[in-house]
Write a protein that holds these residues in place. Structure first.
Motif, PDB file in Angstrom:
ATOM      1  N   SER A 155      41.420  62.867  72.916  1.00  0.00           N
ATOM      2  CA  SER A 155      40.024  62.503  72.671  1.00  0.00           C
ATOM      3  C   SER A 155      39.628  61.175  73.302  1.00  0.00           C
ATOM      4  O   SER A 155      38.433  60.863  73.396  1.00  0.00           O
ATOM      5  N   ILE A 156      40.602  60.388  73.719  1.00  0.00           N
ATOM      6  CA  ILE A 156      40.290  59.082  74.313  1.00  0.00           C
ATOM      7  C   ILE A 156      39.486  59.301  75.587  1.00  0.00           C
ATOM      8  O   ILE A 156      39.882  60.056  76.467  1.00  0.00           O
ATOM      9  N   VAL A 179      47.955  58.702  63.182  1.00  0.00           N
ATOM     10  CA  VAL A 179      46.621  58.087  63.188  1.00  0.00           C
ATOM     11  C   VAL A 179      46.732  56.606  63.543  1.00  0.00           C
ATOM     12  O   VAL A 179      45.933  56.070  64.323  1.00  0.00           O
ATOM     13  N   GLN A 180      47.724  55.939  63.016  1.00  0.00           N
ATOM     14  CA  GLN A 180      47.943  54.527  63.315  1.00  0.00           C
ATOM     15  C   GLN A 180      48.221  54.336  64.807  1.00  0.00           C
ATOM     16  O   GLN A 180      47.678  53.410  65.439  1.00  0.00           O
ATOM     17  N   SER A 181      49.055  55.191  65.389  1.00  0.00           N
ATOM     18  CA  SER A 181      49.369  55.101  66.817  1.00  0.00           C
ATOM     19  C   SER A 181      48.123  55.298  67.674  1.00  0.00           C
ATOM     20  O   SER A 181      47.957  54.660  68.715  1.00  0.00           O
ATOM     21  N   TYR A 182      47.239  56.177  67.223  1.00  0.00           N
ATOM     22  CA  TYR A 182      45.987  56.412  67.950  1.00  0.00           C
ATOM     23  C   TYR A 182      45.128  55.158  67.980  1.00  0.00           C
ATOM     24  O   TYR A 182      44.596  54.774  69.029  1.00  0.00           O
ATOM     25  N   PHE A 183      44.989  54.490  66.840  1.00  0.00           N
ATOM     26  CA  PHE A 183      44.189  53.270  66.796  1.00  0.00           C
ATOM     27  C   PHE A 183      44.816  52.170  67.651  1.00  0.00           C
ATOM     28  O   PHE A 183      44.105  51.367  68.264  1.00  0.00           O
ATOM     29  N   GLU A 184      46.127  52.134  67.697  1.00  0.00           N
ATOM     30  CA  GLU A 184      46.808  51.131  68.513  1.00  0.00           C
ATOM     31  C   GLU A 184      46.620  51.414  70.004  1.00  0.00           C
ATOM     32  O   GLU A 184      46.477  50.485  70.812  1.00  0.00           O
ATOM     33  N   ALA A 185      46.616  52.682  70.383  1.00  0.00           N
ATOM     34  CA  ALA A 185      46.475  53.057  71.794  1.00  0.00           C
ATOM     35  C   ALA A 185      45.035  52.971  72.275  1.00  0.00           C
ATOM     36  O   ALA A 185      44.781  52.694  73.449  1.00  0.00           O
ATOM     37  N   ASN A 186      44.093  53.184  71.386  1.00  0.00           N
ATOM     38  CA  ASN A 186      42.673  53.179  71.740  1.00  0.00           C
ATOM     39  C   ASN A 186      41.981  52.031  71.018  1.00  0.00           C
ATOM     40  O   ASN A 186      41.611  52.150  69.855  1.00  0.00           O
ATOM     41  N   THR A 187      41.807  50.934  71.723  1.00  0.00           N
ATOM     42  CA  THR A 187      41.222  49.742  71.102  1.00  0.00           C
ATOM     43  C   THR A 187      39.758  49.942  70.724  1.00  0.00           C
ATOM     44  O   THR A 187      39.196  49.163  69.962  1.00  0.00           O
ATOM     45  N   ASN A 188      39.128  50.983  71.276  1.00  0.00           N
ATOM     46  CA  ASN A 188      37.727  51.260  70.960  1.00  0.00           C
ATOM     47  C   ASN A 188      37.560  52.239  69.805  1.00  0.00           C
ATOM     48  O   ASN A 188      36.434  52.505  69.378  1.00  0.00           O
ATOM     49  N   ALA A 189      38.652  52.793  69.303  1.00  0.00           N
ATOM     50  CA  ALA A 189      38.585  53.785  68.234  1.00  0.00           C
ATOM     51  C   ALA A 189      37.943  53.187  66.984  1.00  0.00           C
ATOM     52  O   ALA A 189      38.258  52.063  66.597  1.00  0.00           O
ATOM     53  N   ARG A 190      37.081  53.960  66.344  1.00  0.00           N
ATOM     54  CA  ARG A 190      36.371  53.481  65.163  1.00  0.00           C
ATOM     55  C   ARG A 190      36.749  54.223  63.882  1.00  0.00           C
ATOM     56  O   ARG A 190      36.897  53.605  62.834  1.00  0.00           O
ATOM     57  N   GLU A 191      36.891  55.563  63.983  1.00  0.00           N
ATOM     58  CA  GLU A 191      37.083  56.339  62.762  1.00  0.00           C
ATOM     59  C   GLU A 191      37.768  57.666  63.061  1.00  0.00           C
ATOM     60  O   GLU A 191      37.497  58.301  64.076  1.00  0.00           O
ATOM     61  N   VAL A 192      38.655  58.073  62.150  1.00  0.00           N
ATOM     62  CA  VAL A 192      39.236  59.408  62.163  1.00  0.00           C
ATOM     63  C   VAL A 192      38.849  60.052  60.836  1.00  0.00           C
ATOM     64  O   VAL A 192      39.171  59.532  59.767  1.00  0.00           O
ATOM     65  N   VAL A 203      39.192  57.529  57.766  1.00  0.00           N
ATOM     66  CA  VAL A 203      40.152  56.470  58.088  1.00  0.00           C
ATOM     67  C   VAL A 203      39.537  55.579  59.155  1.00  0.00           C
ATOM     68  O   VAL A 203      39.294  56.010  60.284  1.00  0.00           O
ATOM     69  N   SER A 204      39.285  54.339  58.808  1.00  0.00           N
ATOM     70  CA  SER A 204      38.691  53.377  59.735  1.00  0.00           C
ATOM     71  C   SER A 204      39.767  52.451  60.301  1.00  0.00           C
ATOM     72  O   SER A 204      40.890  52.399  59.790  1.00  0.00           O
ATOM     73  N   ARG A 205      39.415  51.726  61.334  1.00  0.00           N
ATOM     74  CA  ARG A 205      40.344  50.747  61.903  1.00  0.00           C
ATOM     75  C   ARG A 205      40.713  49.688  60.864  1.00  0.00           C
ATOM     76  O   ARG A 205      41.873  49.269  60.773  1.00  0.00           O
TER      77      ARG A 205
END
Length: 223
Positions: A155-156, A179-192, A203-205
């Motif tokens: 999705s990035i 989910v944690q790995s996704y937020f770490e890899a995508n600094t622009n991620a806001r919410e899952v 789940v927010s950053r």
């Protein structure tokens, strides 16, 4: 005579300008070829162009673009559903999957707009509106036992908000770490947004970066 003139000028200078309400209108300036044009409304250019622009807009401009898209007149309400609108038909290969996820989300107060997928453009699947807040979400339906990490990474570049529709039993601790790995890899991620049965977990950053994240995630996911 001279005194009267001075008094009149002094009085006129203190008067506030009169604004006639009928002559007031809202406009947004838009630049074209270096000049400024006044436009009362933005013309619709089609899904391909409007969705492509979402990759370059931020902040208020991004939200305004989402509003432009949902108000374009291309969405139709789905018969038998509440607050679900679609710009695609039943012939779409992913239609049933999108409708099933949209139905669960609409039950939680979301107004769901299902987006088309123009060729050559990486697009998300949904625009959500809830209490006047608009967000763009990509849907990932999870059927494998260890597929969340890969699906999130896909999705990035599409959007910073992802819906995980959990259609299989998934180890909560592994899900939390994915989910944690996704937020770490995508600094622009806001919410899952995670759909599990009839429940939804956001789940927010901020949540991921907080204390005791794994423990708190599992507690919320399993309750």
């Amino acid at each position: 005579m001279e005194t009267d003139c001075i008094l009149f000028c002094t009085f006129a200078s203190r008067m506030k300008p009169i604004i006639i309400e009928d002559n007031i209108f809202d406009f947004e300036p838009c630049e074209e070829d270096g000049s400024v044009l006044l436009a009362e409304e933005t013309p619709w250019r089609g899904f391909a162009d409007e969705l492509q622009d979402l990759h370059y807009l931020k902040g208020a401009q991004f939200i305004n673009q989402l509003k432009l898209i949902v108000n374009c007149g291309e969405f139709r309400p789905i018969a038998g559903e509440t607050n679900i609108f679609s710009a695609i038909g039943e012939e779409s290969s992913d239609y049933d999957n999108l409708i099933k996820a949209a139905r669960k989300l609409s039950n939680h107060g979301y107004r769901v707009y299902i987006l088309p997928n123009p060729k050559g453009i990486r697009t998300a699947d949904f625009i959500f509106e809830r209490k006047g807040v608009f967000k763009l979400f990509d849907l990932k339906s999870i059927t494998g036992k260890s597929s969340v990490s890969n699906r999130l990474m896909e999705s990035i570049g599409q959007t910073n908000h992802v819906v995980l529709n959990m259609l299989t039993d998934y180890a909560p601790r592994l899900l939390a770490k994915d989910v944690q790995s996704y937020f770490e890899a995508n600094t622009n991620a806001r919410e899952v947004l995670i759909i599990r049965g009839n429940r939804i977990l956001s789940v927010s950053r901020r949540f991921v970066e907080g204390n005791c994240y794994i423990k708190m995630f599992m507690k919320r996911y399993l309750r």
